[in-house]
Design an enzyme around this catalytic site. Structure first.
Site, PDB file in Angstrom:
ATOM      1  CB  ILE B  16     -64.782  -5.767 -29.950  1.00 17.07           C
ATOM      2  CG1 ILE B  16     -64.388  -6.642 -31.134  1.00 17.07           C
ATOM      3  CG2 ILE B  16     -63.565  -5.219 -29.213  1.00 17.07           C
ATOM      4  CD1 ILE B  16     -63.781  -7.976 -30.779  1.00 17.07           C
ATOM      5  CG  ASP B  17     -64.755  -6.466 -23.839  1.00 16.04           C
ATOM      6  OD1 ASP B  17     -63.674  -5.923 -24.144  1.00 16.04           O
ATOM      7  OD2 ASP B  17     -64.813  -7.505 -23.148  1.00 16.04           O
ATOM      8  CB  ALA B  18     -65.100  -1.143 -22.705  1.00 16.54           C
ATOM      9  CB  ALA B  19     -61.167  -4.981 -22.136  1.00 16.27           C
TER      10      ALA B  19
END
Lengths: 141, 141, 141, 141
Positions: B16-19
Site C-alpha cells: 500500500i502506498d502513501a495514498a
C-alpha cells in the site's frame, strides 16, 4: 523544442532480481520517483497536497518497453516529457538512459484528475496545466 | 473455451502506498508472482531452470490499466490467459479480480525467447508452447 | 570527535504501508542505501567490486529501534558511524533524523569479511579498515 | 510444549539482490507477512481492525541474524513463537527454516499496545493475550 526534466538515477542493489537485472516492475517505481521529483521541481510537491487537495490525480494506465537490461549501480537517468496534455488528464513519457546515453527503457503513465469526494472527472488545476506545458513533447500529436 | 490459471492473492500490507491504495507498480509484481506460480503449475518452475537453460525468456513489454483501487487485505486474485502464442514469443493477459469478482486491474506482459549466450531470437521450447496452448484465449486474434 | 557520514533521504511514497507510516522493514533498506553511498564516498563502490573481489562482506546481523513514525516526504537523513571495527568484521550504527533533527530510528548492522570461494573468515582489507577508522564512534567500547 | 505457527514461504524472485541472495531487509518483510497470517489464524485479521480499533500495536524493535543465504525459490518457512507476553507489549520470535529444515534466519519483533488517540501505553486486549498464550515459548524467561 520542449523542455525535458531529468532525474538522475542508478540501478539500486535491492531492485535487482534473481536473473541479475533490474526487476521489470522497478522501472515503474523509477518512473514514479522521477514523477514526484518533477512535481517538486514544478513547486507542487505531492507530499504537501496529498491529504488536503479537493482533487486527486490517480494513475489509470502504465506501460513500458524494456530495451536493455539495467544492472546494479549502472546509470539509468529518467527523462520526463509530457506526451499529451488534455483538459482533465495528461500522459507522461519516460526514457531511462544510461550506458553511454543509450535508451534502456521507455514508458508512459496516464493520470486523470477527479474530485476527491465523488471521483467524478474534473479539469486539471490551471496551475498544473501551465506548469506541464513547457514539457509537452514537440512530437506529440 | 480456454483454460484460465487463477493465482489467489490479496493486497499486501507493505504494498500500500502513501495514498492508501496498492502502489500501481506492485500490480506488476503480482502479475509476475502469478506468472511464476503458473510456470510451476505447468511443471516448469523457473527457479529450477534459471541458471542452466540454454535459453532465457526476458520480458520486453508490460502494461496495465488500473480500474479500481486495491486496498490492504482485499482479494485481488490474478487470472492468467495466453493472449498470443508466437514462434519465439508469447503474451500473457492478466486480470486482477476481487471485491465481488469485479475487475480491478487488467494487463499484459510480452516475453521473447532468446539464446542465453548470444541473445539471438530463437523458437520457444516445444514443451513450453504445448503447455501454454490450452490457455490461449478464445478471443485472441 | 569522529566523523559522521550523512546520507540525505526522505520517506518514499511507495515505502509507506497500510498504517500510513514507513513500513518498518524499509528502514533497513534506507540503512543499506546509505551504506552503499558511504562506500562510494570512501571510493570503494560496491558495484565495481561485487563480481571480482576475492572476499565478500555479508551482513550477519541487523537491528533497529523505531522511535517515531516516518511519513511520506518527510526528511529522514541517515547518519552513519562505525560502532565497532574488528579484524574481520565491523558494526555500523545508523540514526535516522528528521522532523527538526529528532531521532526517528536507530539501528545497527554487522558485516563479516569472508573468502569468496570458501566462506572462511578472513581479515578485512587494510584499505577498508583505514577508510572506516575516522568514523569509529568516540563512544564505542 | 508450546504451539508454533508455521507460515509456508519461499525466496521470491524480486526479493533477491545484486549479490544473488535474499536482500537482508526482505527477511523482515517475511516476518511481517507471517505475523499477519498468524493474526488471521488467531481470527483477529489486522485488515479488519486497522481503521477502527481504539488501540494500535506499533512495532518498536526488530532484529535478525542471518545464518545462511536464502536463494530464489528455496523454501524458507517462517516459524513463529511468542518469546515474551507482557501486560502492554509482546515479543515474537521468528525462525526461517529450509534447505532440509536448517535454520536460515532467526529474529524478533517487539510490539507495544497504545491508545490510538493519545499513543499512551495501554494493556493488550485480553482476547489477543489469550490467543497468544499457547504460543509462548517454553524456553522464554
Amino acid at each position: 523544442m520542449n523542455q525535458v526534466y531529468v532525474y538522475p538515477h542508478r540501478g539500486r542493489f535491492q531492485d535487482i532480481d534473481a536473473a541479475g537485472i533490474l526487476f521489470f516492475a522497478r522501472n515503474f517505481d523509477y518512473f514514479h520517483d522521477a514523477y514526484l521529483a518533477f512535481l517538486e521541481h514544478l513547486e507542487m510537491p505531492l507530499h504537501e497536497h496529498l491529504d488536503d487537495a479537493e482533487f486527486v490525480i490517480p494513475l489509470v494506465h502504465a506501460e513500458a518497453d524494456f530495451a536493455k537490461p539495467i544492472r546494479f549501480g549502472t546509470r539509468c537517468d529518467v527523462h520526463i516529457e509530457v506526451a499529451r496534455l488534455g483538459t482533465s488528464s495528461f500522459t507522461l513519457a519516460y526514457t531511462l538512459r544510461g550506458d553511454g546515453d543509450r535508451v534502456l527503457t521507455t514508458g508512459q503513465t496516464v493520470h486523470c484528475c477527479v474530485e476527491r469526494a465523488t471521483f467524478a472527472s474534473r479539469a486539471l488545476p490551471e496551475r498544473l496545466s501551465a506548469a506541464l506545458k513547457p514539457y509537452l513533447a514537440a512530437t506529440s500529436p
